[in-house]
Design an enzyme around this catalytic site. Sequence first.
Site, PDB file in Angstrom:
ATOM      1  N   ARG A 267       1.087  -1.302   0.049  1.00  0.00           N
ATOM      2  CA  ARG A 267       0.179   0.137  -0.181  1.00  0.00           C
ATOM      3  C   ARG A 267       0.977   1.487  -0.010  1.00  0.00           C
ATOM      4  NH1 ARG A 267      -4.679  -1.932   3.926  1.00  0.00           N
ATOM      5  NH2 ARG A 267      -6.050  -2.792   2.199  1.00  0.00           N
TER       6      ARG A 267
ATOM      7  N   LYS B 150     -19.117 -18.868   3.480  1.00  0.00           N
ATOM      8  CA  LYS B 150     -20.940 -17.841   3.632  1.00  0.00           C
ATOM      9  C   LYS B 150     -21.385 -17.104   2.460  1.00  0.00           C
ATOM     10  CE  LYS B 150     -20.673 -17.981   9.118  1.00  0.00           C
ATOM     11  NZ  LYS B 150     -21.024 -17.407  10.425  1.00  0.00           N
TER      12      LYS B 150
ATOM     13  N   GLY C 171      -8.821 -10.763   0.076  1.00  0.00           N
ATOM     14  CA  GLY C 171      -7.561 -10.988   1.049  1.00  0.00           C
ATOM     15  C   GLY C 171      -7.348 -12.047   0.318  1.00  0.00           C
TER      16      GLY C 171
ATOM     17  N   GLY D  17     -13.170  -4.234   1.341  1.00  0.00           N
ATOM     18  CA  GLY D  17     -14.499  -4.102   1.680  1.00  0.00           C
ATOM     19  C   GLY D  17     -15.213  -3.081   0.424  1.00  0.00           C
TER      20      GLY D  17
END
Length: 397
Positions: free
Chosen positions: A41, A198, A351, A374
Amino acid sequence: MNVLRFQDLIAQGKAAGQRVFIRADLNVPLDDAGKITEDTRIRASIPCIEMALQAGAAVMVTSHLGRPTEGEFKPEDSLAPVAKRLGELMGREVPVVANWIDGVDVRPGQFVLLENCRVNKGEKKNSEELAKKMAALCDIFVHDAFGTAHRAEASTYGIAQFAKIACAGPLLAAEIDAITKALANPKRPLVAIVAGSKVSTKLTILQSLAKNVDQLIVGGGIANTFMLAAGLQIGKSLAEADLIADAKAVIEAMKARGAAVPIPVDVVTAKTFAADAIATVKAATEVEADDMILDIGPKSAAQLATQLKAAGTIVWNGQVGVFEFDAFAHGTETIARAIANSQAFSIAGGGDTLAAIAKYGIERDVGYISTGGGAFLEVLEGKTLPAFEILQRRAQG
């Protein structure tokens, strides 16, 4: 997407002598000794900073780091390790400025790093008072932190409201372009891979993509739930039985459009969840009651690879098996290499996906690797990110 771009302002000579405030994403992992363990980053943020310096601007950069408590600065919250690494990479001293809200002394050609912005009271709740103070520090606000683009905070949204000029930095602009190319104007067939443990965490993504993609590949625990929806037995595999109806609805939505959700024809099972568990390949119809499905089988992987090689656009989020265990990594590796060998434009994010890309060394073969976890997922959900919304609004004058 119509936003003002920092590159264009520089090309027009509008950054020279101006105070430029860059919101970067320098939230890097640190070990227990406070040393940076991975600096991607930081490296990714340097082009924007150097662009501003070369244009003759007075440059201020800030970022969050970790999860500090607002109003309570602690030494471990400091951006000092980031400043040290920036200095090494850029070959210059990078001063760290604390208590910067009420004023910063920085001149054209200088660059200072403003201490962890999440320590400021009101940052997370996008305090108008705080945002106005930040905006008063600069002539041009540059948002270059896609990883925070889904959050409406003072240093990402509020400042963009009140700054004289608000624009997208090169990293954020590249994300906008890649997302537009992949989702708004895709070359067909458009294939999406959505995997993970999930369905519940990615149900809205699946529902959104089902309206647009030509093939929706599901993997991991999500695939197990879809196998249940298709009437298959999955033994003691991870799944969400209460979401079978939702999985069926996604399958039907795809079918109604002449599209498909490929269900595995073979799987790799084990009796225990462990790196040294014995891996057994079997037909999807032959899973036993004490089996755990930990990967897709070679036939399924080969079928998916064929689809991916014929794709026009690929959106990739998540691995299709427990790729951390070598015996159950073949499905993810096959898909990763198929994406690398495809002529399609591919965009990957999340990720686990980035870990798989690194593991198989295919960074250069993926069209665009998203820097935001996100934020990337919310784009796939069909949401308009706050950062995009405010920058579009400001671009309209």
